[in-house]
Design an enzyme around this catalytic site. Structure first.
Site, mmCIF file in Angstrom:
data_model
loop_
_atom_site.group_PDB
_atom_site.id
_atom_site.type_symbol
_atom_site.label_atom_id
_atom_site.label_comp_id
_atom_site.label_asym_id
_atom_site.label_seq_id
_atom_site.Cartn_x
_atom_site.Cartn_y
_atom_site.Cartn_z
ATOM 1 N N HIS A 55 39.384 31.485 45.838
ATOM 2 C CA HIS A 55 40.622 32.283 45.935
ATOM 3 C C HIS A 55 41.548 31.773 44.829
ATOM 4 O O HIS A 55 41.175 31.780 43.655
ATOM 5 C CB HIS A 55 41.169 32.131 47.358
ATOM 6 C CG HIS A 55 42.262 33.071 47.758
ATOM 7 N ND1 HIS A 55 42.672 34.144 46.991
ATOM 8 C CD2 HIS A 55 43.063 33.105 48.879
ATOM 9 C CE1 HIS A 55 43.661 34.780 47.623
ATOM 10 N NE2 HIS A 55 43.918 34.165 48.758
ATOM 11 N N ASP A 102 42.843 35.474 37.577
ATOM 12 C CA ASP A 102 42.841 34.033 37.299
ATOM 13 C C ASP A 102 42.302 33.711 35.907
ATOM 14 O O ASP A 102 42.603 32.649 35.363
ATOM 15 C CB ASP A 102 42.011 33.297 38.360
ATOM 16 C CG ASP A 102 42.638 33.424 39.730
ATOM 17 O OD1 ASP A 102 43.876 33.339 39.806
ATOM 18 O OD2 ASP A 102 41.911 33.636 40.713
ATOM 19 N N MET A 117 33.818 30.797 37.272
ATOM 20 C CA MET A 117 35.163 30.971 37.825
ATOM 21 C C MET A 117 35.992 31.968 37.003
ATOM 22 O O MET A 117 35.890 32.004 35.780
ATOM 23 C CB MET A 117 35.875 29.620 37.890
ATOM 24 C CG MET A 117 35.250 28.704 38.890
ATOM 25 S SD MET A 117 35.486 29.324 40.585
ATOM 26 C CE MET A 117 33.881 29.147 41.273
ATOM 27 N N GLY A 118 36.792 32.752 37.739
ATOM 28 C CA GLY A 118 37.629 33.746 37.064
ATOM 29 C C GLY A 118 36.930 35.081 36.870
ATOM 30 O O GLY A 118 37.505 36.001 36.284
ATOM 31 N N ARG A 154 53.128 34.209 45.464
ATOM 32 C CA ARG A 154 52.506 34.856 46.623
ATOM 33 C C ARG A 154 53.312 34.667 47.904
ATOM 34 O O ARG A 154 53.121 35.413 48.869
ATOM 35 C CB ARG A 154 51.062 34.363 46.761
ATOM 36 C CG ARG A 154 50.213 35.038 47.827
ATOM 37 C CD ARG A 154 50.115 36.561 47.674
ATOM 38 N NE ARG A 154 49.509 37.042 46.454
ATOM 39 C CZ ARG A 154 48.205 37.240 46.245
ATOM 40 N NH1 ARG A 154 47.350 36.985 47.201
ATOM 41 N NH2 ARG A 154 47.762 37.715 45.078
ATOM 42 N N LYS A 199 28.095 30.270 39.658
ATOM 43 C CA LYS A 199 29.270 31.143 39.831
ATOM 44 C C LYS A 199 30.253 30.777 38.734
ATOM 45 O O LYS A 199 30.658 29.609 38.625
ATOM 46 C CB LYS A 199 29.929 30.882 41.186
ATOM 47 C CG LYS A 199 29.372 31.738 42.299
ATOM 48 C CD LYS A 199 30.354 32.797 42.801
ATOM 49 C CE LYS A 199 29.639 33.912 43.525
ATOM 50 N NZ LYS A 199 29.794 33.851 44.963
ATOM 51 N N HIS A 220 35.154 39.976 41.959
ATOM 52 C CA HIS A 220 36.181 40.228 42.960
ATOM 53 C C HIS A 220 35.554 40.960 44.137
ATOM 54 O O HIS A 220 34.668 41.791 43.942
ATOM 55 C CB HIS A 220 37.314 41.084 42.377
ATOM 56 C CG HIS A 220 38.560 40.988 43.176
ATOM 57 N ND1 HIS A 220 38.818 41.816 44.231
ATOM 58 C CD2 HIS A 220 39.600 40.130 43.088
ATOM 59 C CE1 HIS A 220 39.984 41.477 44.755
ATOM 60 N NE2 HIS A 220 40.475 40.456 44.084
#
Ligand code: COA
Length: 388
Positions: free
Chosen positions: A234, A324, A269-270, A349, A267, A273
């Site tokens: 997340h 991100d 990152m960034g 947020r 995986k 989704h």
């Protein structure tokens, strides 16, 4: 042992009537925001996020989150005055942050700071809409002060009190670095806050709604949201992106790095989704501002690495960057330490969380789903002496 599955369990997968990770499940109604993956669009209370980012300051977006409408000039002035008046934190709250282990992650610091702040509020059980709204504005005002205090303490520097003549974005730079940078950098930061402000029923927002649904308080719900946001799947991804870019470091090897990562089924990152499958609606705006940061600071190599990774991932996997991905290098070029990227996300947020917390509280039913039990069948407890 947690892997134990009853060997006599007769699989009844149809009993689990949602997909793993609640994929595709519509949990409730909401009027805060809408993500439309087909058109790559995101609206906050009807307004496209790109238009808000370009034309409004973050304070206007915060007002929109809380009140459902953009403020007029007089409303904005009043809202800003209130927010600025709440920026100070108590000596005790500051001391709690100062006393935390220097090596603890800043997300743990802000989680603890907000939790402590909640204990100072005597109205903690008062969840009337007007009281919750006031608490939301206090969170908006105080979270940047706590994050900046932690930023300074971790470097062995003194706390810089908030400056109430500055906007939220300007004041954050002031509290971290003792000065406000040029307008283009402040604008890029402000844009990032707007883009990070809200994103429907994402993991942290859903978490804060679950906590609210038990009739717990706004601080507990916010602390729970911070806990969920910390994870690298997340909010924590914006930090991981920059660690990855620093590991690559040389644009000439970025393509090979990505090919190797994909071959190893890593995986990256960034990227990716749960909702957007054709690209994240917020990325073009943030990428534009990350590029501006590269032009201003002369650090083109991060954007060259960006382009290379993005291209290979699109060609090989048809997976696209999420917010991100540009936010990570943008914050780095603004001068922030990497482990403060996710706490900055919290500063933004908190507006979305509070809007959802208030929405949940206004029309509540406890969120309590079911699970399909696959563990040991019912058995009797043997006395301790008779157990193997
Ligand atoms: N790198 C490499 N492959 C990825 C990927 C990534 N970042 N994101 C998704 N994929 C692949 C998966 O491996 C899977 O491939 P498979 O079908 O061959 O197994 C496929 O794309 C579908 O992904 P899935 O894991 O089902 O997506 P999800 O909806 O469960 O997870 C994320 C969504 C965001 C958690 C996931 O994309 C991810 O972990 N991204 C990296 C972390 C990140 O950037 N998080 C910030 C989100 S805003």
């Amino acid at each position: 042992m947690s892997e134990y599955i009853n060997p006599d369990y007769v699989p009844e997968p149809e009993k689990v009537n949602t997909k793993k990770g609640l994929e595709g499940a519509v949990i409730d109604t909401s009027s805060v925001s809408k993500v439309n993956p087909d058109t790559n669009s995101l609206i906050y209370r009807g307004y496209p996020v790109q238009e808000l980012a370009e034309n409004c300051k973050f304070e206007e977006v915060a007002y929109l989150m809380y009140h459902g409408e953009l403020p007029n000039k007089a409303q904005l002035t009043e809202f800003e005055k209130l927010e600025r008046s709440y920026r100070d934190i108590t000596k005790a709250n500051l001391e709690v942050i100062r006393l935390l282990p220097k090596k603890c992650h800043p997300m743990d610091s802000i989680r603890t700071g907000v939790s402590f702040f909640g204990t100072e509020d005597e109205r903690i059980w008062d969840a009337k809409p007007a009281t919750n709204l006031d608490k939301a504005v206090r969170l908006l005002a105080k979270i940047p002060t706590m994050v900046a205090a932690d930023f300074r303490f971790k470097k062995g520097l003194d706390f810089i009190p908030p400056n109430k003549d500055l906007s939220i974005a300007e004041n954050f730079f002031h509290m971290c670095f003792g000065k406000v940078p040029q307008a283009e950098i402040v604008k890029a930061f402000d844009v990032s806050l707007t883009l990070y402000a809200e994103h429907s029923f994402n993991a942290s927002t859903f978490t804060s709604r679950v906590v609210t649904s038990t009739e717990s308080d706004i601080y507990s719900a916010t602390v729970a949201g911070i806990g969920a946001l910390k994870g690298p799947l997340h909010g924590g991804a914006n930090e991981m992106v920059m660690h990855m870019m620093k590991e690559i470091n040389d644009p000439a090897i970025a393509e090979k790095w990505m090919l190797d990562a994909l071959a190893a089924k890593k995986k990256v990152m960034g990227f990716g989704h749960r909702v957007y499958k054709k690209g994240d609606s917020r990325v073009p705006t943030m990428k534009k501002y990350a590029q501006k940061m590269a032009d201003l600071t002369g650090q083109q190599k991060w954007m060259q690495i960006y382009e290379s990774l993005e291209k290979v991932m699109a060609e090989k996997k048809k997976i696209y960057p999420n917010l991100d991905f540009p936010a990570g290098p943008a914050y780095y070029m603004m001068g922030f330490e990497i482990d403060f990227f996710t706490p900055i996300f919290v500063m933004a947020r908190t507006t979305g969380w509070s809007a959802h917390i208030m929405e949940q509280a206004a029309n509540n039913r406890i969120i309590r789903p079911l699970s399909e039990y696959i563990g040991a069948p019912q058995r009797s407890v043997k006395p301790l002496a008779e157990r193997n």
